[in-house]
Design an enzyme around this catalytic site. Structure first.
Site, mmCIF file in Angstrom:
data_model
loop_
_atom_site.group_PDB
_atom_site.id
_atom_site.type_symbol
_atom_site.label_atom_id
_atom_site.label_comp_id
_atom_site.label_asym_id
_atom_site.label_seq_id
_atom_site.Cartn_x
_atom_site.Cartn_y
_atom_site.Cartn_z
ATOM 1 N N ASP A 22 -77.378 -29.945 28.198
ATOM 2 C CA ASP A 22 -78.043 -28.641 28.151
ATOM 3 C C ASP A 22 -78.962 -28.574 26.941
ATOM 4 O O ASP A 22 -78.927 -29.435 26.057
ATOM 5 C CB ASP A 22 -76.980 -27.534 28.054
ATOM 6 C CG ASP A 22 -77.482 -26.181 28.545
ATOM 7 O OD1 ASP A 22 -78.669 -26.102 28.932
ATOM 8 O OD2 ASP A 22 -76.704 -25.216 28.535
ATOM 9 N N TYR A 64 -71.968 -23.339 9.345
ATOM 10 C CA TYR A 64 -73.029 -23.969 10.129
ATOM 11 C C TYR A 64 -74.131 -24.495 9.203
ATOM 12 O O TYR A 64 -74.560 -25.652 9.306
ATOM 13 C CB TYR A 64 -73.627 -22.977 11.126
ATOM 14 C CG TYR A 64 -74.797 -23.536 11.906
ATOM 15 C CD1 TYR A 64 -74.587 -24.386 12.983
ATOM 16 C CD2 TYR A 64 -76.106 -23.224 11.552
ATOM 17 C CE1 TYR A 64 -75.654 -24.919 13.696
ATOM 18 C CE2 TYR A 64 -77.177 -23.756 12.252
ATOM 19 C CZ TYR A 64 -76.949 -24.594 13.325
ATOM 20 O OH TYR A 64 -78.019 -25.126 14.012
#
Length: 337
Positions: free
Chosen positions: A78, A219
């Site tokens: 994806d 992150y």
């Protein structure tokens, strides 16, 4: 001792000479700094124009001949991974897709084979499981002449949040997927590339790795790790025939930014995965480190020039705004139910 007019005049002349010297020194330093700044800006502009525009005017590089006939893309089912696989297939490179969803992988592989007429292979592996998945991947890759590795797989929070709000799984996924995967996959395939004296490793970092990123703190830290690791690896691979490239894009319109309607709306600054991949692949072998997309290059240059405290406050403001947008979407969705 009396001070006469002649003494005062002499003192003033001496002071004026001293001030003139310091004025000249400050002027020289100012001109030197301005010249250096102008040179760096000009160099960045020329490099950006060449990387993102001039290279696209040339005939595409034969990547299979230059690096090898197979490419491995992690997180290839994806988003950017899928788009990058399509762009490599468009250039006649065979594709190995690695991700955790077999149904998605099979669908993407079939689409690529049908559209581009190249060979594909899928490997089902969940990088979030940590160390245990890599022996399976290594076994599946035996006998495949891997010329390009795209370390794309990554995770991000479903919406910005503080560290204490994160679950244990979310925390470990960031470490296992964003840090461990790029490290282990690189180590797994690098030796073979060096033996052949050709190959390319593309590591997906992020503009979030520029500095501390409040409310996406882990992150941002993992992407700073990818950035540092990739830069060091690039230096280690000089003269070996192996190209190492770091991509540091801004926001890309994928499922990873679905928490914000503004980001999902796309636009020039938030390109689709297809637009990003088509731009980024033209920089392979041209720049060791690039955003991959020209608008993100301007964005990166601007943020890089900011003092770190402004960067942190800007990230904090933006991510808190995205969190409010997400909460508003959830409230609207709950009312409809």
């Amino acid at each position: 001792m009396a001070v006469g007019p002649d003494s005062i005049a002499m003192l003033l002349r001496e002071m004026n000479r001293d001030l003139t010297f310091y004025d000249d020194l400050v002027t020289f330093l100012g001109l030197f700094y301005a010249s250096k700044l102008a040179f760096n800006i000009g160099k960045s502009v020329c490099k950006g124009v060449y990387s993102h525009f001039v290279t696209r005017l040339y005939s595409p590089t034969d990547l299979a001949a230059k690096y090898g006939k197979w490419a491995v893309i992690t997180g290839g089912s994806d988003g950017v991974g899928k788009a990058y696989a399509q762009e490599l297939a468009r250039r006649n490179v065979n594709i190995v897709l690695i991700a955790r969803n077999q149904e998605k992988l099979s669908k993407v592989a079939s689409e690529i084979e049908e559209e581009f007429g190249i060979e594909t292979k899928i490997i089902v592996a969940d990088f979030g499981k940590g160390r245990q998945v890599y022996s399976h991947i290594a076994q599946e890759l035996q006998g495949i002449d891997v010329g390009i590795l795209v370390n794309n797989v990554g995770v991000i929070l479903p919406y910005p949040m503080s560290v204490e709000e994160m679950t244990d799984d979310q925390m470990w996924d960031h470490i296992n997927v964003n840090c461990a995967a790029v490290t282990v996959m690189t180590r797994m395939l690098l030796k073979g590339m060096k033996e052949k004296k050709k190959g390319a490793i593309v590591n997906l970092s992020s503009i979030s790795g520029l500095g501390p990123t409040p409310y996406l703190s882990i992150y941002g830290a993992t992407k700073a790790y990818v950035d540092s690791f990739s830069d060091a690896l690039c230096n280690e691979c000089k003269g070996t025939g192996v190209t190492v490239q770091t991509l540091t894009p801004g926001y890309i319109n994928t499922q990873m930014v679905k928490y914000s309607p503004n980001l999902k709306a796309g636009g020039l600054m938030v390109p689709s995965a297809q637009v990003f991949a088509a731009n980024a692949i033209s920089t392979l072998g041209v720049n060791d480190k690039t955003t991959g997309y020209w608008c993100h290059g301007i964005e990166y240059w601007f943020f890089e020039s900011l003092p770190i405290y402004i960067w942190k406050n800007a990230c904090s403001f933006l991510n808190q705004r995205f969190r409010r947008q997400y909460d508003a979407l959830q409230q609207t969705s709950n009312k409809k139910k």
